[in-house]
Design a protein around this motif. Structure first.
Motif, mmCIF file in Angstrom:
data_model
loop_
_atom_site.group_PDB
_atom_site.id
_atom_site.type_symbol
_atom_site.label_atom_id
_atom_site.label_comp_id
_atom_site.label_asym_id
_atom_site.label_seq_id
_atom_site.Cartn_x
_atom_site.Cartn_y
_atom_site.Cartn_z
ATOM 1 N N THR A 152 16.018 -14.299 5.005
ATOM 2 C CA THR A 152 14.782 -13.677 5.479
ATOM 3 C C THR A 152 14.728 -12.234 5.009
ATOM 4 O OG1 THR A 152 15.842 -13.023 7.552
ATOM 5 C CG2 THR A 152 14.686 -15.144 7.507
ATOM 6 N N ALA A 153 13.529 -11.751 4.769
ATOM 7 C CA ALA A 153 13.351 -10.391 4.279
ATOM 8 C C ALA A 153 13.321 -9.412 5.442
ATOM 9 C CB ALA A 153 12.056 -10.296 3.480
ATOM 10 N N GLU A 154 13.924 -8.252 5.241
ATOM 11 C CA GLU A 154 13.968 -7.218 6.255
ATOM 12 C C GLU A 154 13.077 -6.057 5.837
ATOM 13 O OE1 GLU A 154 18.036 -6.133 6.672
ATOM 14 O OE2 GLU A 154 18.656 -8.098 7.417
ATOM 15 N N PRO A 155 12.354 -5.466 6.764
ATOM 16 C CA PRO A 155 11.462 -4.363 6.388
ATOM 17 C C PRO A 155 12.245 -3.114 6.039
ATOM 18 C CG PRO A 155 11.476 -4.637 8.765
ATOM 19 C CD PRO A 155 12.266 -5.791 8.203
ATOM 20 N N ALA A 156 11.662 -2.319 5.166
ATOM 21 C CA ALA A 156 12.254 -1.037 4.780
ATOM 22 C C ALA A 156 11.127 -0.061 4.483
ATOM 23 C CB ALA A 156 13.154 -1.192 3.564
ATOM 24 N N VAL A 157 11.380 1.199 4.701
ATOM 25 C CA VAL A 157 10.461 2.256 4.307
ATOM 26 C C VAL A 157 11.018 2.901 3.049
ATOM 27 C CG1 VAL A 157 9.404 4.458 4.925
ATOM 28 C CG2 VAL A 157 9.689 2.687 6.664
ATOM 29 N N GLU A 212 0.840 -1.187 0.000
ATOM 30 C CA GLU A 212 0.000 0.000 0.000
ATOM 31 C C GLU A 212 0.884 1.248 0.000
ATOM 32 O OE1 GLU A 212 -3.232 2.284 2.891
ATOM 33 O OE2 GLU A 212 -2.249 0.441 3.541
ATOM 34 N N VAL A 213 0.545 2.194 -0.867
ATOM 35 C CA VAL A 213 1.326 3.417 -0.998
ATOM 36 C C VAL A 213 0.545 4.579 -0.410
ATOM 37 C CG1 VAL A 213 2.576 4.924 -2.576
ATOM 38 C CG2 VAL A 213 2.312 2.501 -3.133
ATOM 39 N N LEU A 214 1.178 5.342 0.459
ATOM 40 C CA LEU A 214 0.586 6.551 1.009
ATOM 41 C C LEU A 214 1.056 7.729 0.164
ATOM 42 C CD1 LEU A 214 1.267 5.882 4.806
ATOM 43 C CD2 LEU A 214 -0.792 5.320 3.495
ATOM 44 N N GLY A 240 4.373 18.967 -6.656
ATOM 45 C CA GLY A 240 5.184 18.013 -5.923
ATOM 46 C C GLY A 240 4.345 17.037 -5.127
ATOM 47 N N ALA A 241 4.794 15.809 -5.041
ATOM 48 C CA ALA A 241 4.101 14.783 -4.264
ATOM 49 C C ALA A 241 5.133 13.820 -3.685
ATOM 50 C CB ALA A 241 3.088 14.025 -5.117
ATOM 51 N N MET A 242 4.746 13.196 -2.585
ATOM 52 C CA MET A 242 5.605 12.196 -1.961
ATOM 53 C C MET A 242 4.818 10.915 -1.783
ATOM 54 S SD MET A 242 7.853 12.492 1.544
ATOM 55 C CE MET A 242 9.160 13.392 0.697
ATOM 56 N N ALA A 243 5.473 9.799 -2.051
ATOM 57 C CA ALA A 243 4.872 8.481 -1.834
ATOM 58 C C ALA A 243 5.695 7.745 -0.790
ATOM 59 C CB ALA A 243 4.844 7.687 -3.140
ATOM 60 N N LEU A 244 5.005 7.118 0.163
ATOM 61 C CA LEU A 244 5.652 6.371 1.235
ATOM 62 C C LEU A 244 5.070 4.974 1.277
ATOM 63 C CD1 LEU A 244 5.290 9.100 4.012
ATOM 64 C CD2 LEU A 244 7.366 8.613 2.717
ATOM 65 N N ARG A 245 5.916 3.970 1.508
ATOM 66 C CA ARG A 245 5.394 2.623 1.660
ATOM 67 C C ARG A 245 6.356 1.768 2.463
ATOM 68 N NH1 ARG A 245 5.742 0.473 -4.626
ATOM 69 N NH2 ARG A 245 8.010 0.451 -4.828
ATOM 70 N N LEU A 246 5.800 0.769 3.099
ATOM 71 C CA LEU A 246 6.562 -0.210 3.871
ATOM 72 C C LEU A 246 6.698 -1.468 3.030
ATOM 73 C CD1 LEU A 246 7.861 -1.177 6.524
ATOM 74 C CD2 LEU A 246 5.565 -1.800 7.305
ATOM 75 N N THR A 247 7.934 -1.843 2.723
ATOM 76 C CA THR A 247 8.175 -3.015 1.882
ATOM 77 C C THR A 247 9.209 -3.913 2.539
ATOM 78 O OG1 THR A 247 9.973 -1.995 0.617
ATOM 79 C CG2 THR A 247 7.738 -1.650 -0.192
#
Length: 352
Positions: free
Chosen positions: A78-83, A8-10, A62-69
């Motif tokens: 193992t996968a590590e979380p990143a913003v 999900e993208v904010l 201008g716009a910014m997109a944020l997401r947790l992947t």
């Protein structure tokens, strides 16, 4: 290895001073969910404030997109979380982006930390800027902090060859477009889907397509689309495209149903558009078949939903080809995306 799934993208339009604070709060909220410690969360907040502040002061639209992947993989697999933080605009752009990364360089009042500090705080950083066309910045922040990787250079071993970006239509929070990427022994296989219509039901159809894709080990694109068609019957349906990049054979294989479009591109050559068959996965499919496209050297494979104009091009921007696929996807979404529909773009890179 855990697949990379388009999270999900904010999206935050940076149109006034309050938007800068809102972006910072959203980013630290994602950091909390990712388990960042206080120090790392603070570093993310500094970077987001700097990037959003630059958008507010210097950019147009201008716009910014944020997401947790989870795009990073540790030694044990193992996968590590990143913003992930993506900043994009139609502003004046920069002729010498590297100069803006040097400490002490400024064209106006800033936080005093500058883009150079953003690169040091990020785990990976890449950007693309052109005078009079604007700027795209993509930075990933993993926990714990990793040594910085600058990306606009030859590919590093193991570097991600695929990334995507989605955006809901204006007035909606749920996006009916989604994607997922899975590494294979010889490249990557990926899916891009566009749930029929828009809103929560379209999002659910797209999410189900991603679930089916990630639960299926098969790498054959025709078999994957056939399975998606069967499994999406309880949903309202979706347009889907599945692509496989085989680096060993220098081959791209594509199978699709509906309005997922795409092309295989190389600088100086005419683009080759991929062929998707008529239909709606889950409801109508007379024929499901795949098509092969040879690739050599530095090539780009771009898939997109109908939230992007079919008239997009890399006109004057072929320097993009050497950048992070996320920067490429963001630039395409900025330049060709429509706000009257959900939009999704997926970029794969083929490099020696």
């Amino acid at each position: 290895m855990e697949p990379l799934i388009g999270a999900e993208v904010l999206w935050i339009p940076i149109d006034d001073t309050s938007a800068v604070g809102a972006a910072r709060r959203m980013a630290t909220g994602l950091a909390d969910r990712a388990g960042f410690d206080e120090a790392r969360s603070g570093e993310l907040a500094i970077a987001v404030t700097e990037l959003a502040g630059n958008l507010h002061r210097h950019a147009h639209d201008g716009a910014m997109a944020l997401r947790l992947t989870r795009p990073y993989s540790s030694a044990d697999g193992t996968a590590e979380p990143a913003v992930e933080v993506i900043a994009l605009d139609h502003g004046p752009g920069m002729a010498d982006f590297e100069a803006h990364l040097r400490d002490g360089y400024s064209t106006g009042g800033t936080l005093g930390v500058g883009l150079g500090a953003v690169t040091r705080l990020a785990s990976t950083f890449d950007a693309w800027s052109q005078p009079e066309r604007g700027t795209v910045v993509a930075a990933r922040f993993a926990a714990p902090r990793r040594p910085i990787t600058r990306i606009g250079a030859p590919a590093a071993p193991g570097r991600d060859r695929a990334a995507g970006l989605t955006r809901p239509m204006a007035g909606e929070t749920a996006c009916g477009d989604a994607y997922a990427v899975r590494r294979t022994a010889d490249g990557v296989v990926a899916v891009l889907c566009d749930g029929l219509g828009h809103g929560p039901l379209a999002a659910r159809a797209a999410q189900r397509a991603v679930e089916v894709f990630t639960e299926t080990a098969d790498e054959d694109v025709t078999a994957l689309v056939t399975r998606l068609h069967r499994e999406l019957r309880p949903t309202r349906g979706a347009a889907v495209g599945v692509v496989r990049l085989d680096q060993t054979r220098g081959l791209v294989q594509f199978a699709g149903l509906g309005n997922v479009a795409g092309a295989v591109l190389r600088s100086g050559e005419r683009s080759r558009h991929v062929t998707s068959m008529p239909g709606i996965a889950g409801h109508q499919a007379r024929t499901i078949r795949s098509f092969d496209y040879p690739v050599e050297g530095n090539a780009l494979i771009v898939l997109h939903t109908d939230g992007l104009s079919t008239r997009w091009s890399f006109d004057g921007q072929w320097g993009l080809a050497g950048h992070d696929p996320l920067v490429i996807a963001a630039a395409l979404l900025r330049d060709a995306g429509t706000r009257r529909d959900d939009a999704g773009v997926l970029v794969l890179t083929s490099r020696p």
